[in-house]
Design an enzyme around this catalytic site. Sequence first.
Site, PDB file in Angstrom:
ATOM      1  N   GLY A  80       0.834  -1.204   0.000  1.00 61.07           N
ATOM      2  CA  GLY A  80       0.000   0.000   0.000  1.00 61.07           C
ATOM      3  C   GLY A  80       0.866   1.251   0.000  1.00 61.07           C
ATOM      4  O   GLY A  80       0.523   2.276   0.581  1.00 61.07           O
TER       5      GLY A  80
ATOM      6  N   GLY B 206      -0.466   4.848  -1.045  1.00 62.12           N
ATOM      7  CA  GLY B 206      -1.533   5.485  -0.254  1.00 62.12           C
ATOM      8  C   GLY B 206      -1.040   6.662   0.561  1.00 62.12           C
ATOM      9  O   GLY B 206       0.153   7.005   0.528  1.00 62.12           O
ATOM     10  N   GLN B 207      -1.948   7.275   1.350  1.00 66.99           N
ATOM     11  CA  GLN B 207      -1.602   8.499   2.088  1.00 66.99           C
ATOM     12  C   GLN B 207      -0.442   8.268   3.054  1.00 66.99           C
ATOM     13  O   GLN B 207       0.558   8.989   3.018  1.00 66.99           O
ATOM     14  CB  GLN B 207      -2.833   8.978   2.891  1.00 66.99           C
TER      15      GLN B 207
ATOM     16  N   ASP C 182       2.258  -1.903  -4.388  1.00 66.23           N
ATOM     17  CA  ASP C 182       0.830  -1.570  -4.349  1.00 66.23           C
ATOM     18  C   ASP C 182       0.126  -2.384  -5.431  1.00 66.23           C
ATOM     19  O   ASP C 182       0.772  -3.098  -6.208  1.00 66.23           O
ATOM     20  CB  ASP C 182       0.608  -0.058  -4.551  1.00 66.23           C
ATOM     21  N   ILE C 183      -1.192  -2.273  -5.462  1.00 65.84           N
ATOM     22  CA  ILE C 183      -1.995  -3.057  -6.417  1.00 65.84           C
ATOM     23  C   ILE C 183      -1.927  -2.438  -7.816  1.00 65.84           C
ATOM     24  O   ILE C 183      -2.235  -3.085  -8.801  1.00 65.84           O
ATOM     25  CB  ILE C 183      -3.463  -3.146  -5.924  1.00 65.84           C
TER      26      ILE C 183
ATOM     27  N   TYR D  22     -15.071  -0.601   8.632  1.00 61.54           N
ATOM     28  CA  TYR D  22     -13.639  -0.313   8.818  1.00 61.54           C
ATOM     29  C   TYR D  22     -13.252  -0.533  10.281  1.00 61.54           C
ATOM     30  O   TYR D  22     -12.280  -1.214  10.593  1.00 61.54           O
ATOM     31  CB  TYR D  22     -13.386   1.134   8.407  1.00 61.54           C
TER      32      TYR D  22
ATOM     33  N   LYS E  26     -10.742  -3.316  12.077  1.00 64.75           N
ATOM     34  CA  LYS E  26      -9.602  -2.913  12.918  1.00 64.75           C
ATOM     35  C   LYS E  26      -9.702  -3.579  14.291  1.00 64.75           C
ATOM     36  O   LYS E  26      -8.705  -4.027  14.857  1.00 64.75           O
ATOM     37  CB  LYS E  26      -9.521  -1.394  13.043  1.00 64.75           C
TER      38      LYS E  26
ATOM     39  N   ILE F 124      -5.225  11.593  10.058  1.00 62.75           N
ATOM     40  CA  ILE F 124      -3.886  12.039   9.694  1.00 62.75           C
ATOM     41  C   ILE F 124      -3.947  13.083   8.591  1.00 62.75           C
ATOM     42  O   ILE F 124      -4.644  12.907   7.588  1.00 62.75           O
ATOM     43  CB  ILE F 124      -3.008  10.836   9.286  1.00 62.75           C
TER      44      ILE F 124
HETATM   45  C1  VAH Z   1     -10.598   7.422   8.246  1.00 66.52           C
HETATM   46  N1  VAH Z   1      -8.413   8.484   8.127  1.00 66.52           N
HETATM   47  O1  VAH Z   1     -11.083   8.546   8.304  1.00 66.52           O
HETATM   48  C2  VAH Z   1      -9.119   7.269   8.557  1.00 66.52           C
HETATM   49  C3  VAH Z   1      -8.864   7.091  10.039  1.00 66.52           C
HETATM   50  C4  VAH Z   1      -9.480   7.742  12.372  1.00 66.52           C
HETATM   51  C5  VAH Z   1      -9.858   7.774  10.928  1.00 66.52           C
HETATM   52  O2  VAH Z   1      -8.766   5.751  10.373  1.00 66.52           O
HETATM   53  O3  VAH Z   1     -11.234   6.435   7.957  1.00 66.52           O
END
Ligand code: VAH
Length: 323
Positions: free
Chosen positions: A9, A12-13, A35-36, A143, A147, A173
């Site tokens: 990845g 990515g950012q 990366d892909i 998401y 996690k 971030i």
């Molecule tokens: C998001 N930038 O917004 C990510 C992050 C805490 C948020 O994991 O999904």
Amino acid sequence: MASKILIIGACGQIGSELTFALRNIYGSENVIASDISYGNLDIVNSGIFEIVDAVNYASLKTCIEKFNIDTVYLMAALLSAKGEKFPMRAWDLNMTSLFNVLNLARDKFIKKVFWPSSIAVFGPTTPVDYTPQYTIMEPSTVYGITKQVGERWCEYYNNKYGVDVRSLRYPGIISWKTMPGGGTTDYAVEIYHKAITNGHYECFLKEDTELPMMYMDDAVKATVDIMQVKPEDVKIRSSYNLAAISFAPKEIAKSIKKHIPEFEISYKPDYRQEIASSWPKNINDSYARQDWKWKHAFSLEDITDEMLFQLRKKFAGVLNKSN
Ligand code: VAH
């Protein structure tokens, strides 16, 4: 012998900035970016780059063996906002990639793993103020679920197989090098771009939605730091709370107006407001500060200074033409 590092990845950012940082520390010849797709030509053209599909075990193992990799940073994921639009794709990418990497470590093909968690592991029943390391976690996004489950598996693989996996619960971030990619906290990146290019920003969150945030340089430092800590000093093998600052859209707008007085913000909350409202306002990261001396550097004012300076440089050509 120098570590041989693979970043999954890398376009990515976080992956892109981590790639440059790790190349500076360990030497370009020891850092393989992957990366892909060829999504970031700065990354593709500035060092060793491989196409790797992280959900394909064979593709990943081939790259590991080709370059004799011993350390993997798994930075590929579908983030919160995009995950709500494509739940099964988010589950598959975020979980299958993690199992592939953890199994490669279990089977001794690699020695050390970094895997990013997020404050998205917390949900609407979590205490929102100064959220502790150990607390109620009922994430309400796909998401966040990936996690939370990912953290459980990281700790299991460490306990059961001795896998040396380290993890951080990143806040939102902020960075200038890459465009935002499907996150709920990405308003805090978009706002700087809009302040520079058209002087107005329509924010998709309410003005008082306070969220934990961090400048990219702090996030990269924390990632490098935790991977350099002696294994015995990594006391938490699920994922460490990690914090820097917290702010709401109205505060970042105020910070920008100090530099661009004519900047205007309006608010039009969308589906991402519900996601943001399920997350903490600020995070207690005392275990990271105690176990491996974590300390952030960038305040909101520092971030605004740096973001506006860098984006003005980045957009100089475009801005001159349009003015
Ligand atoms: C998001 N930038 O917004 C990510 C992050 C805490 C948020 O994991 O999904």
